[in-house]
Scaffold this motif. Structure first.
Motif, PDB file in Angstrom:
ATOM      1  N   ASN A  96       0.133  -6.501 -11.084  1.00  0.00           N
ATOM      2  CA  ASN A  96       0.664  -7.756 -10.546  1.00  0.00           C
ATOM      3  C   ASN A  96      -0.382  -8.593  -9.818  1.00  0.00           C
ATOM      4  O   ASN A  96      -0.070  -9.694  -9.365  1.00  0.00           O
ATOM      5  CB  ASN A  96       1.831  -7.447  -9.594  1.00  0.00           C
ATOM      6  CG  ASN A  96       2.972  -6.747 -10.290  1.00  0.00           C
ATOM      7  OD1 ASN A  96       3.410  -7.166 -11.360  1.00  0.00           O
ATOM      8  ND2 ASN A  96       3.453  -5.648  -9.712  1.00  0.00           N
ATOM      9  N   GLU A  97      -1.613  -8.105  -9.714  1.00  0.00           N
ATOM     10  CA  GLU A  97      -2.662  -8.861  -9.035  1.00  0.00           C
ATOM     11  C   GLU A  97      -3.240  -9.902  -9.987  1.00  0.00           C
ATOM     12  O   GLU A  97      -3.633  -9.588 -11.113  1.00  0.00           O
ATOM     13  CB  GLU A  97      -3.753  -7.929  -8.537  1.00  0.00           C
ATOM     14  CG  GLU A  97      -3.299  -7.052  -7.372  1.00  0.00           C
ATOM     15  CD  GLU A  97      -4.449  -6.318  -6.725  1.00  0.00           C
ATOM     16  OE1 GLU A  97      -5.506  -6.151  -7.369  1.00  0.00           O
ATOM     17  OE2 GLU A  97      -4.284  -5.904  -5.551  1.00  0.00           O
ATOM     18  N   GLN A  98      -3.297 -11.136  -9.530  1.00  0.00           N
ATOM     19  CA  GLN A  98      -3.709 -12.242 -10.394  1.00  0.00           C
ATOM     20  C   GLN A  98      -5.137 -12.090 -10.905  1.00  0.00           C
ATOM     21  O   GLN A  98      -5.422 -12.437 -12.049  1.00  0.00           O
ATOM     22  CB  GLN A  98      -3.562 -13.567  -9.654  1.00  0.00           C
ATOM     23  CG  GLN A  98      -2.116 -14.018  -9.473  1.00  0.00           C
ATOM     24  CD  GLN A  98      -2.043 -15.401  -8.843  1.00  0.00           C
ATOM     25  OE1 GLN A  98      -2.560 -15.635  -7.745  1.00  0.00           O
ATOM     26  NE2 GLN A  98      -1.418 -16.316  -9.545  1.00  0.00           N
TER      27      GLN A  98
ATOM     28  N   ALA B 227      -9.343 -13.533  -5.979  1.00  0.00           N
ATOM     29  CA  ALA B 227      -9.139 -12.787  -4.729  1.00  0.00           C
ATOM     30  C   ALA B 227     -10.016 -13.283  -3.590  1.00  0.00           C
ATOM     31  O   ALA B 227      -9.815 -12.878  -2.441  1.00  0.00           O
ATOM     32  CB  ALA B 227      -9.403 -11.302  -4.967  1.00  0.00           C
TER      33      ALA B 227
ATOM     34  N   ARG C 267     -13.539  -7.415  -7.438  1.00  0.00           N
ATOM     35  CA  ARG C 267     -13.334  -8.624  -6.665  1.00  0.00           C
ATOM     36  C   ARG C 267     -14.683  -9.220  -6.254  1.00  0.00           C
ATOM     37  O   ARG C 267     -15.705  -8.525  -6.273  1.00  0.00           O
ATOM     38  CB  ARG C 267     -12.512  -8.306  -5.411  1.00  0.00           C
ATOM     39  CG  ARG C 267     -11.068  -7.879  -5.712  1.00  0.00           C
ATOM     40  CD  ARG C 267     -10.440  -7.160  -4.528  1.00  0.00           C
ATOM     41  NE  ARG C 267      -9.040  -6.844  -4.829  1.00  0.00           N
ATOM     42  CZ  ARG C 267      -8.011  -7.467  -4.282  1.00  0.00           C
ATOM     43  NH1 ARG C 267      -8.210  -8.424  -3.388  1.00  0.00           N
ATOM     44  NH2 ARG C 267      -6.777  -7.125  -4.601  1.00  0.00           N
TER      45      ARG C 267
ATOM     46  N   ASN D 145      -6.761  -9.312 -11.563  1.00  0.00           N
ATOM     47  CA  ASN D 145      -6.716  -8.350 -12.662  1.00  0.00           C
ATOM     48  C   ASN D 145      -6.131  -8.985 -13.915  1.00  0.00           C
ATOM     49  O   ASN D 145      -6.649  -8.814 -15.026  1.00  0.00           O
ATOM     50  CB  ASN D 145      -5.885  -7.122 -12.280  1.00  0.00           C
ATOM     51  CG  ASN D 145      -6.522  -6.304 -11.175  1.00  0.00           C
ATOM     52  OD1 ASN D 145      -7.724  -6.369 -10.952  1.00  0.00           O
ATOM     53  ND2 ASN D 145      -5.701  -5.530 -10.480  1.00  0.00           N
ATOM     54  N   GLN D 146      -5.042  -9.717 -13.738  1.00  0.00           N
ATOM     55  CA  GLN D 146      -4.396 -10.347 -14.882  1.00  0.00           C
ATOM     56  C   GLN D 146      -5.349 -11.306 -15.598  1.00  0.00           C
ATOM     57  O   GLN D 146      -5.381 -11.358 -16.837  1.00  0.00           O
ATOM     58  CB  GLN D 146      -3.145 -11.096 -14.425  1.00  0.00           C
ATOM     59  CG  GLN D 146      -2.031 -10.183 -13.928  1.00  0.00           C
ATOM     60  CD  GLN D 146      -0.894 -10.951 -13.280  1.00  0.00           C
ATOM     61  OE1 GLN D 146      -0.902 -12.185 -13.236  1.00  0.00           O
ATOM     62  NE2 GLN D 146       0.099 -10.232 -12.771  1.00  0.00           N
TER      63      GLN D 146
ATOM     64  N   ARG E 191      -8.392   0.158 -12.191  1.00  0.00           N
ATOM     65  CA  ARG E 191      -8.269  -1.112 -12.905  1.00  0.00           C
ATOM     66  C   ARG E 191      -8.768  -0.973 -14.341  1.00  0.00           C
ATOM     67  O   ARG E 191      -8.123  -1.436 -15.294  1.00  0.00           O
ATOM     68  CB  ARG E 191      -9.064  -2.204 -12.162  1.00  0.00           C
ATOM     69  CG  ARG E 191      -8.469  -2.567 -10.821  1.00  0.00           C
ATOM     70  CD  ARG E 191      -9.421  -3.377  -9.944  1.00  0.00           C
ATOM     71  NE  ARG E 191     -10.458  -2.525  -9.362  1.00  0.00           N
ATOM     72  CZ  ARG E 191     -11.348  -2.936  -8.447  1.00  0.00           C
ATOM     73  NH1 ARG E 191     -11.326  -4.211  -8.051  1.00  0.00           N
ATOM     74  NH2 ARG E 191     -12.237  -2.107  -7.952  1.00  0.00           N
TER      75      ARG E 191
ATOM     76  N   THR F  90      -0.583   1.827  -5.466  1.00  0.00           N
ATOM     77  CA  THR F  90      -1.669   1.039  -6.051  1.00  0.00           C
ATOM     78  C   THR F  90      -1.395   0.737  -7.518  1.00  0.00           C
ATOM     79  O   THR F  90      -1.592  -0.385  -7.986  1.00  0.00           O
ATOM     80  CB  THR F  90      -3.005   1.794  -5.922  1.00  0.00           C
ATOM     81  OG1 THR F  90      -3.370   1.854  -4.539  1.00  0.00           O
ATOM     82  CG2 THR F  90      -4.113   1.111  -6.712  1.00  0.00           C
TER      83      THR F  90
ATOM     84  N   PRO G 102      -8.339  -3.821  -1.228  1.00  0.00           N
ATOM     85  CA  PRO G 102      -7.312  -2.915  -0.685  1.00  0.00           C
ATOM     86  C   PRO G 102      -7.780  -1.487  -0.483  1.00  0.00           C
ATOM     87  O   PRO G 102      -7.379  -0.827   0.472  1.00  0.00           O
ATOM     88  CB  PRO G 102      -6.193  -3.002  -1.733  1.00  0.00           C
ATOM     89  CG  PRO G 102      -6.363  -4.333  -2.363  1.00  0.00           C
ATOM     90  CD  PRO G 102      -7.845  -4.576  -2.390  1.00  0.00           C
TER      91      PRO G 102
ATOM     92  N   ARG H  13       0.929  -1.946  -7.927  1.00  0.00           N
ATOM     93  CA  ARG H  13       0.360  -3.231  -7.511  1.00  0.00           C
ATOM     94  C   ARG H  13      -0.626  -3.794  -8.533  1.00  0.00           C
ATOM     95  O   ARG H  13      -0.642  -5.011  -8.788  1.00  0.00           O
ATOM     96  CB  ARG H  13      -0.343  -3.053  -6.160  1.00  0.00           C
ATOM     97  CG  ARG H  13      -1.214  -4.230  -5.740  1.00  0.00           C
ATOM     98  CD  ARG H  13      -1.798  -4.054  -4.351  1.00  0.00           C
ATOM     99  NE  ARG H  13      -2.478  -2.781  -4.161  1.00  0.00           N
ATOM    100  CZ  ARG H  13      -3.708  -2.521  -4.583  1.00  0.00           C
ATOM    101  NH1 ARG H  13      -4.392  -3.435  -5.251  1.00  0.00           N
ATOM    102  NH2 ARG H  13      -4.269  -1.346  -4.344  1.00  0.00           N
ATOM    103  N   LEU H  14      -1.453  -2.941  -9.127  1.00  0.00           N
ATOM    104  CA  LEU H  14      -2.538  -3.420  -9.981  1.00  0.00           C
ATOM    105  C   LEU H  14      -2.103  -4.372 -11.095  1.00  0.00           C
ATOM    106  O   LEU H  14      -2.769  -5.390 -11.332  1.00  0.00           O
ATOM    107  CB  LEU H  14      -3.288  -2.228 -10.601  1.00  0.00           C
ATOM    108  CG  LEU H  14      -4.115  -1.365  -9.650  1.00  0.00           C
ATOM    109  CD1 LEU H  14      -4.756  -0.212 -10.414  1.00  0.00           C
ATOM    110  CD2 LEU H  14      -5.167  -2.185  -8.930  1.00  0.00           C
TER     111      LEU H  14
END
Length: 254
Positions: free
Chosen positions: A118-120, A84, A61, A122-123, A152, A112, A90, A115-116
């Motif tokens: 689905n994080e924009q 982010a 991030r 990361n995508q 990640r 985690t 997090p 979640r990973l």
């Protein structure tokens, strides 16, 4: 031959290519994964230059990048995301205020990995990295990294190897190699002291080892969340069928 490459100031640097893929093929070389490069020494930079790395996918991030800027040379294409913003990452928020018992850390790690995907941010970097691999020359080095090079980064490598047709048990073996690539006997006391000084929290050694390491179950959590790599890359990351085919084609050694 060991997949781990030793550096003075870079942890968890290793190559994730050259695995057996589908139909008797083999994943090409020149694919690397790592922790951050903030502490790279001049000797490390020379060693990196010899690997002919031309593309870096940095999954950190913005706040992480600002706190520990990469110590790279010039002439690299860097893939990263600013989605982010400068919110507290997090994992740092968890260290500051979460349940840092062994059970608490294990539970947080599993959440985690759900979640990973689905994080924009990361995508965005996942998609950019895969699109780069669709056209990236076999004579060019490619490296993906985050802070520790395990979560990640581990998910990106798992997606990539899955698209190449590497069996999932081999992918998990590559993922858990972090536990051998990093000297946790040396690292844990250093991190424990730093976290105590920064957050006034003393994390028990077993819990901190769990936080800093990986377990195969975590990767299974991520794939339970996303389904198949193909479905995720197409439906969530937005790569076309042609792009996915190009990724697969270009990942195979010639």
């Amino acid at each position: 031959m060991s997949r781990v490459l030793e550096f003075e100031g870079i942890r968890n640097f290793r190559h994730f290519g050259e695995y057996d893929a589908r139909d008797g093929a083999k994943v090409r070389s020149g694919l690397y994964r790592s922790g951050h490069f903030h502490n790279a020494t001049p000797a490390d930079q020379q060693k990196l230059k010899a690997l002919n790395i031309s593309v870096v996918a940095d999954l950190r991030r913005p706040r992480e990048r600002d706190n520990e800027p990469s110590n790279w040379g010039e002439g690299l294409r860097v893939l990263q995301s600013d989605i982010a913003g400068h919110k507290e990452p997090p994992h740092l928020r968890f260290i500051r205020e979460g349940d840092v018992s062994l059970d608490g850390v294990q539970g947080w790690m599993r959440s985690t990995y759900r979640r990973l995907p689905n994080e924009q941010g990361n995508q965005e970097v996942f998609a950019a990295g895969l699109r780069e691999l669709a056209t990236h020359g076999a004579d060019e080095g490619f490296v993906v990294h985050c802070a520790a090079g395990k979560d990640r980064t581990g998910l990106f490598c798992a997606l990539t190897l899955s698209l190449a047709g590497v069996p999932f048990d081999v992918i998990v073996d590559d993922y858990v190699m972090t536990n051998q690539a990093v000297d946790y006997d040396a690292l844990v006391p250093v991190v424990q002291k730093r976290l105590h000084e920064t957050y006034d929290r003393m994390i028990p050694e077993p819990a901190l080892r769990t936080f800093l390491g990986v377990e195969g179950d975590y990767l299974h959590e991520a794939f339970d969340e996303i389904g198949s790599a193909e479905a995720y890359v197409s439906g969530v990351l937005g790569l076309s069928d042609a792009e996915i085919a190009a990724v697969r084609e270009n990942l195979i050694a010639r």
